[in-house]
Design a protein around this motif. Structure first.
Motif, short mmCIF file in Angstrom:
data_model
loop_
_atom_site.label_atom_id
_atom_site.label_comp_id
_atom_site.label_asym_id
_atom_site.label_seq_id
_atom_site.Cartn_x
_atom_site.Cartn_y
_atom_site.Cartn_z
N TYR A 171 0.81 -0.97 -0.02
CA TYR A 171 -0.09 0.03 0.09
C TYR A 171 0.77 1.33 0.05
O TYR A 171 2.02 1.27 0.28
CB TYR A 171 -0.86 -0.04 1.21
CG TYR A 171 -0.42 -0.05 2.51
CD1 TYR A 171 0.18 1.33 3.18
CD2 TYR A 171 -0.27 -1.11 3.14
CE1 TYR A 171 0.70 1.30 4.33
CE2 TYR A 171 0.37 -0.99 4.42
CZ TYR A 171 0.71 0.35 5.15
OH TYR A 171 1.27 0.35 6.24
N THR A 183 5.73 3.57 -1.63
CA THR A 183 5.20 2.04 -1.04
C THR A 183 5.67 1.70 0.22
O THR A 183 6.86 2.10 0.34
CB THR A 183 4.84 1.11 -2.08
OG1 THR A 183 6.18 0.47 -2.50
CG2 THR A 183 4.51 1.74 -3.67
N THR A 203 -1.72 -0.34 -10.04
CA THR A 203 -2.27 0.43 -9.07
C THR A 203 -3.35 1.30 -9.70
O THR A 203 -2.99 2.22 -10.38
CB THR A 203 -1.41 1.07 -8.06
OG1 THR A 203 -2.25 2.03 -7.21
CG2 THR A 203 -0.49 2.21 -8.79
N ARG A 204 -4.51 1.40 -9.32
CA ARG A 204 -5.76 2.13 -10.16
C ARG A 204 -5.19 2.18 -11.50
O ARG A 204 -5.48 0.91 -12.34
CB ARG A 204 -5.56 3.53 -9.68
CG ARG A 204 -6.03 3.65 -8.07
CD ARG A 204 -6.35 5.20 -7.71
NE ARG A 204 -6.93 5.33 -6.32
CZ ARG A 204 -8.09 5.27 -6.08
NH1 ARG A 204 -8.99 4.94 -6.99
NH2 ARG A 204 -8.42 5.23 -4.80
N LEU A 265 -3.66 8.50 -6.00
CA LEU A 265 -3.27 7.76 -5.18
C LEU A 265 -3.32 8.72 -3.96
O LEU A 265 -2.71 9.75 -3.78
CB LEU A 265 -1.93 7.07 -5.49
CG LEU A 265 -2.11 5.98 -6.46
CD1 LEU A 265 -0.59 5.67 -7.02
CD2 LEU A 265 -3.07 4.90 -5.84
N LYS A 266 -3.43 7.96 -2.71
CA LYS A 266 -3.41 8.35 -1.28
C LYS A 266 -2.84 7.39 -0.48
O LYS A 266 -3.00 6.13 -0.69
CB LYS A 266 -4.64 9.20 -0.92
CG LYS A 266 -5.78 8.32 -0.72
CD LYS A 266 -7.18 9.07 -0.33
CE LYS A 266 -8.22 8.12 -0.28
NZ LYS A 266 -8.35 7.08 -1.38
N ASP A 269 -3.83 3.34 -0.14
CA ASP A 269 -4.22 2.73 -1.11
C ASP A 269 -3.32 1.54 -1.88
O ASP A 269 -2.19 1.47 -1.25
CB ASP A 269 -4.25 3.77 -2.47
CG ASP A 269 -5.40 4.87 -2.43
OD1 ASP A 269 -6.37 4.39 -1.61
OD2 ASP A 269 -5.36 5.92 -3.13
N THR A 270 -4.12 0.72 -2.39
CA THR A 270 -3.21 -0.56 -2.64
C THR A 270 -2.36 -0.57 -3.84
O THR A 270 -2.72 0.11 -4.94
CB THR A 270 -4.32 -1.75 -2.91
OG1 THR A 270 -5.25 -1.97 -1.77
CG2 THR A 270 -3.65 -3.00 -3.20
#
Length: 276
Positions: A171, A183, A203-204, A265-266, A269-270
């Protein structure tokens, strides 16, 4: 006289940082005080832990590090002082130190018990400063606290691996000043699990199939400048702290955007890594 560092979530608008420095100078008029950061997100102990872990090791041995994040004394949040890696740390026992102590065993930990000798409820201004001054004068930890053997651990800080070892689930640990996304997946962990296999970081809306050694490593400087992909280039790299970072080359969060804003992303977040 040892160096004393300060790391807090106080910001720079209020009087708090100046007041703490003044209190240190009243105790130690020859002190050297260094600000690591006062822009920690409020009460964000994971962010503080990341910054402390990667900042303290650049100081001389014997440096005293005061950490003022989520430091109010409560029945569930006592105060500790410890000697670790030949540095001293003074903070709340809220998990901040667990990222460092997971890799390096503290030489000594005490729960601070001098609260009855101070008058205000401003933890850094009284208890932490008094403890730091005592250590700076050559005093021992035993005088300011009682021995304890363990510190509170941050839960869920480590990335996970699925059962067939084909995927790391991590994350977002931290977003830096440039909006780069750090990360919680370290180089060591990635290499231990990956064992040289090809991979995809997902990611996203973005994916990466290569991890660079630096920001500029992603740029082909043999290509004419007007044909290079530079500003705005999406990059995955191992940062100076040894973690996988997702970045945008020469980003500016206030103008063109950053990895955090452009990738959406924050914190927490995965980020997944799938091995082929």
């Amino acid at each position: 006289m040892p160096i004393i560092t300060l790391t807090t979530d106080f910001g720079n608008k209020d009087h708090s940082v100046g007041a703490v420095k003044g209190a240190i100078y009243k105790e130690l008029d020859q002190a050297t005080i260094v600000d690591i950061s006062h822009e920690i997100s409020p009460f964000h102990i994971v962010e503080a832990a990341y910054i402390i872990k990667n900042g303290y090791k650049n100081f001389p041995e014997g440096t005293i590090h005061i950490i003022g994040v989520d430091s109010e004394l409560t029945p569930e949040n006592n105060h500790i002082a410890l000697k670790l890696d030949n540095h001293y740390f003074i903070c709340a026992n809220n998990g901040i130190m667990s990222l460092i102590a997971a890799e390096i065993i503290p030489e000594k930990i005490v729960q601070i018990n001098i609260h009855d000798k101070v008058e205000s409820n401003f933890t850094l201004l009284d208890v932490f400063v008094k403890a730091a001054a005592h250590i700076a004068r050559g005093g021992t930890l035993d005088v300011i606290g009682k021995d304890i053997t363990a510190i509170k651990q941050l839960i869920g800080v480590k990335p996970q691996v699925n059962s067939d070892k084909k995927q790391i689930i991590g994350y977002v640990l931290y977003v830096d000043h440039y909006g780069n996304v750090v990360t919680n997946i370290s180089r060591t962990f990635f290499e231990d699990v990956g064992k040289g296999r090809t991979f995809t970081i997902s990611t996203r809306s973005v994916q990466f199939k290569k991890i660079h050694e630096s920001y500029s490593d992603a740029i082909n400087f043999d290509s004419p400048k007007n044909k290079r992909e530079e500003e705005g280039k999406k990059i995955a790299l191992f940062n100076s702290a040894g973690y996988i970072e997702l970045a945008v080359y020469k980003s500016n969060p206030s103008t063109v955007g950053s990895a955090a804003s452009l990738f959406g992303l924050k914190y927490l977040d995965t980020v997944n890594i799938t091995f082929d």
